[in-house]
Design an enzyme around this catalytic site. Structure first.
Site, PDB file in Angstrom:
ATOM      1  N   ASN A 307      43.080  30.953  42.584  1.00  0.00           N
ATOM      2  CA  ASN A 307      42.127  31.188  43.671  1.00  0.00           C
ATOM      3  C   ASN A 307      42.467  30.245  44.833  1.00  0.00           C
ATOM      4  O   ASN A 307      41.680  29.376  45.211  1.00  0.00           O
ATOM      5  CB  ASN A 307      40.695  30.969  43.177  1.00  0.00           C
ATOM      6  CG  ASN A 307      39.662  31.640  44.035  1.00  0.00           C
ATOM      7  OD1 ASN A 307      39.981  32.151  45.111  1.00  0.00           O
ATOM      8  ND2 ASN A 307      38.426  31.640  43.584  1.00  0.00           N
ATOM      9  N   HIS A 338      29.388  26.691  41.606  1.00  0.00           N
ATOM     10  CA  HIS A 338      29.401  27.852  40.718  1.00  0.00           C
ATOM     11  C   HIS A 338      28.051  28.115  40.060  1.00  0.00           C
ATOM     12  O   HIS A 338      27.840  29.210  39.542  1.00  0.00           O
ATOM     13  CB  HIS A 338      30.467  27.676  39.632  1.00  0.00           C
ATOM     14  CG  HIS A 338      31.855  27.975  40.080  1.00  0.00           C
ATOM     15  ND1 HIS A 338      32.622  27.085  40.800  1.00  0.00           N
ATOM     16  CD2 HIS A 338      32.634  29.089  39.922  1.00  0.00           C
ATOM     17  CE1 HIS A 338      33.799  27.619  41.045  1.00  0.00           C
ATOM     18  NE2 HIS A 338      33.831  28.831  40.540  1.00  0.00           N
TER      19      HIS A 338
END
Length: 435
Positions: A307, A338
């Protein structure tokens, strides 16, 4: 993208696919002289709002409100204050939404709406764009829009000046996914003259479509293998290693396919080019560098390439700002961003320790390994160990709950990170003595 259970990635991919006609239409309209910069901003904003309503329903208001507040803060605060206030507000809002998910899942023991998961994913991406833009303004890379009580311009003038911010925060190619596009590149694309607007090659889109299709077929095959076999609750001894490796492979294939789709959407709309890149800015890099991710023998390299745009954003936002333990701060913030689920906290902190061990292990190996056969053996063993440790971390982060985390920690798979922990302790102690 950050965390998402695999079943919630599929509807997001459907909405991303539905956005392709709008991306191609935008790319075509940019070649027309009559399609002004103002009209381009309005098109991106309107399409982003429509996509948000279609994908999130009434939950879209949870994205519109922080976007509106961020624009107000960006337009009214002085540059030195912009980043602190926008960061605090955006992360507070996102955390409250994540706490709502915690309350539903852990306290009420009820499944959350798919639209709410999509909203959380979009909020996380919005946080990237808001903080990236606020840092650019704070560092003088982007000129802040005039605003505040000292400016007596009309309301329409304020809205006109704030329109680029609105369209950047909600533009449809990056609303639900995709590599982080800087505000400078966004503005360069929108302001590009019609004669300099290249249309995305048809065969390049076809090639990316074939890659996505191949990954989807491979994902279906691996999913069948995983679902037909035993899980962590049923596996025995070394069988758990195969279960972990195959399940992590399913996760990675799903993410690779999704990242290629997101990247294709950005390129189709014209936001993947290097046009308008600042001298000190890193070039556009897709999130899915599959070859590097699958062949590297270093956890640190995997961490930088996994990512990729998010890794660069975290490095700029946290790592480069941290004075003490910047690596630990970066992974701790990543767990916060997250959602702070138990598996995520454990997984990201374990990841930080593994990266630190990786640096010491490979530095020591470079000093002592001289012969080619030993180096080849070392590369092979460390590649396998890296893939297994990454699989361990991925299962911890994706599982999220205490029960799934306990199954993972009690399996034979915990041997792999423990080996690196022991090596970290021994090498750090040796380094301390040497110093």
């Amino acid at each position: 993208m950050g965390w998402l259970q695999l079943c919630f990635l599929q509807p997001i991919s459907l909405y991303q696919g539905a956005a392709f006609p709008f991306a191609l239409l935008f790319s075509y309209l940019c070649t027309l002289d009559s399609f002004s910069t103002h009209a381009r901003h309005l098109f991106l904003l309107a399409a982003g709002g429509a996509l948000a309503l279609a994908a999130m329903g009434s939950f879209a208001v949870l994205v519109f409100i922080p976007a509106l507040c961020a624009v107000v803060l960006l337009s009214s605060l002085r540059p030195p204050q912009v980043h602190t206030w926008t960061f605090f507000f955006q992360m507070s809002w996102q955390t409250l939404c994540h706490l709502g998910l915690h309350y539903t899942e852990y306290y009420l023991q009820e499944p959350s709406s798919t639209r709410f998961y999509i909203t959380l994913s979009s909020l996380m991406l919005l946080t990237q764009r808001v903080t990236s833009l606020s840092l650019d303004i704070c560092e003088g890379k982007v000129e802040a829009a005039p605003g505040g009580t000292r400016n007596r311009s009309s309301l329409s003038e304020h809205l006109r000046q704030a329109l680029p911010y609105f369209s950047y925060l909600l533009f449809f190619p990056a609303l639900l996914g995709g590599s982080l596009c800087s505000f400078q590149r966004f503005q360069a694309r929108v302001q590009r003259s019609s004669s300099l607007c290249p249309r995305y090659p048809f065969w390049a889109l076809v090639w990316r479509g074939l890659q996505i299709l191949g990954l989807e077929y491979l994902t279906v095959a691996v999913r069948r293998v995983v679902s037909a076999g035993a899980g962590l609750a049923d596996c025995r001894q070394l069988q758990c290693v195969y279960v972990m490796w195959s399940t992590a492979g399913l996760f990675k294939l799903t993410y690779y396919s999704r990242w290629l789709l997101d990247d294709s959407l950005l390129w189709a709309a014209g936001f993947g080019s290097e046009f308008g890149q600042s001298p000190g800015e890193e070039g556009y890099t897709p999130d899915a560098n599959i070859w590097t991710l699958e062949t590297t023998h270093r956890i640190s390299m995997f961490t930088r390439k996994w990512n990729h745009s998010t890794a660069r954003w975290l490095r700029r936002l946290v790592f480069q700002q941290g004075r003490a333990w910047p690596l630990l701060q970066t992974f701790a913030f990543s767990a916060w961003w997250h959602g702070l689920h138990p598996g995520q906290v454990f997984g990201f902190l374990c990841w930080a320790v593994m990266v630190e061990a990786d640096y010491l292990i490979h530095t020591s190996a470079n000093l002592f390994i001289r012969s080619w056969p030993v180096w080849l053996l070392y590369r092979t063993l460390t590649w396998a160990h890296t893939q297994l440790i990454i699989a361990y971390i991925m299962l911890a982060v994706e599982a999220r709950s205490f029960s799934s985390l306990r199954l993972l920690c009690n399996s034979y798979n915990s041997v792999f990170p423990m080996v690196y922990c022991i090596l970290l302790f021994l090498l750090a102690k040796r380094k301390h003595k040497f110093n």
